[in-house]
Write an enzyme that holds these catalytic residues in place. Structure first.
Site, short mmCIF file in Angstrom:
data_model
loop_
_atom_site.label_atom_id
_atom_site.label_comp_id
_atom_site.label_asym_id
_atom_site.label_seq_id
_atom_site.Cartn_x
_atom_site.Cartn_y
_atom_site.Cartn_z
N ASP A 90 23.73 -11.79 2.38
CA ASP A 90 23.84 -12.60 1.17
C ASP A 90 25.28 -12.72 0.71
O ASP A 90 25.73 -13.81 0.34
CB ASP A 90 22.97 -11.99 0.06
CG ASP A 90 23.03 -12.82 -1.21
OD1 ASP A 90 22.82 -14.04 -1.13
OD2 ASP A 90 23.31 -12.24 -2.28
N HIS B 25 2.86 4.33 -1.66
CA HIS B 25 2.78 5.11 -2.89
C HIS B 25 4.12 5.05 -3.62
O HIS B 25 5.17 5.12 -2.96
CB HIS B 25 2.46 6.57 -2.59
CG HIS B 25 1.11 6.78 -2.01
ND1 HIS B 25 0.83 6.64 -0.68
CD2 HIS B 25 -0.07 7.11 -2.61
CE1 HIS B 25 -0.45 6.88 -0.46
NE2 HIS B 25 -1.02 7.16 -1.61
N MET C 42 8.90 4.44 5.07
CA MET C 42 8.99 3.07 4.57
C MET C 42 10.18 2.90 3.62
O MET C 42 10.83 1.86 3.60
CB MET C 42 7.69 2.63 3.90
CG MET C 42 6.52 2.50 4.87
SD MET C 42 6.87 1.53 6.35
CE MET C 42 7.32 -0.04 5.64
N GLU C 43 10.46 3.94 2.85
CA GLU C 43 11.61 3.88 1.94
C GLU C 43 12.92 3.81 2.72
O GLU C 43 13.81 3.02 2.37
CB GLU C 43 11.59 5.09 1.01
CG GLU C 43 10.52 5.03 -0.06
CD GLU C 43 9.08 5.22 0.44
OE1 GLU C 43 8.15 4.91 -0.31
OE2 GLU C 43 8.89 5.68 1.60
N LEU D 294 0.81 -1.23 0.00
CA LEU D 294 0.00 0.00 0.00
C LEU D 294 0.84 1.27 0.00
O LEU D 294 0.30 2.37 0.20
CB LEU D 294 -0.97 -0.01 1.19
CG LEU D 294 -1.96 -1.19 1.18
CD1 LEU D 294 -2.86 -1.14 2.40
CD2 LEU D 294 -2.78 -1.22 -0.10
#
Length: 162
Positions: A133, A82, A118-119, A80
């Protein structure tokens, strides 16, 4: 998590269905968010990264690029969110030799109608995952921890800091 306005969740419609928040009426302001993550590892693994002797090359450079790319693609990962036109993404990786860990700090910035928390969190997480990794062949016991928002600026809610 859905934002709460009054007693209403903004990511849930009247029927209880998920939706992306409409930000079209929000003011365009400069917004910035800082986040961090840590990855703890064996002293030998950290030394290999710091000394530049890892056979995969410059581990920090790859993790930095991964963090930047993840911030740019956040809306593809978090349903959700943007899609945002970020003006700046910074990823700093600081080896902490005394505690056998790397501290990752990210800063995302834009002029827009919604925040960039969130970024910043996604960038920190992706950088930590990339370190894992690249080093898992020599250290499977690494631990990613303390992924959190440190600060956000801009928008109606103003300035928030840990």
């Amino acid at each position: 998590m859905s934002e709460v306005k009054g007693d209403t969740l903004t990511h849930i419609d009247a029927e209880g269905h998920a939706r992306m928040v409409d930000v079209s009426e929000k003011a365009v302001t400069t917004r910035e968010a800082r986040a961090e993550a840590y990855i703890t590892m064996l002293p030998e693994t950290l030394a290999m990264i710091v000394d530049g002797t890892h056979k995969k090359g410059d581990v920090f450079a790859v993790a930095r690029i991964a963090g930047i790319q993840a911030a740019k693609r956040c809306s593809d990962i978090i349903p959700l969110c943007h899609p945002l036109m970020l003006s700046s993404v910074k990823v700093e990786l600081v080896p902490e030799l005394d505690s056998n860990q790397v501290r990752i700090e990210t800063i995302c910035r834009l002029s827009g109608q919604t925040g960039v928390e969130m970024e910043a969190l996604t960038a920190a997480s992706a950088a930590a995952l990339t370190l894992y990794d690249m080093c898992k062949a020599v250290d499977k016991g690494m631990v990613i921890h303390t992924v959190r928002l440190l600060e956000k600026k801009g928008g109606k809610s103003g300035h928030w800091k840990v």
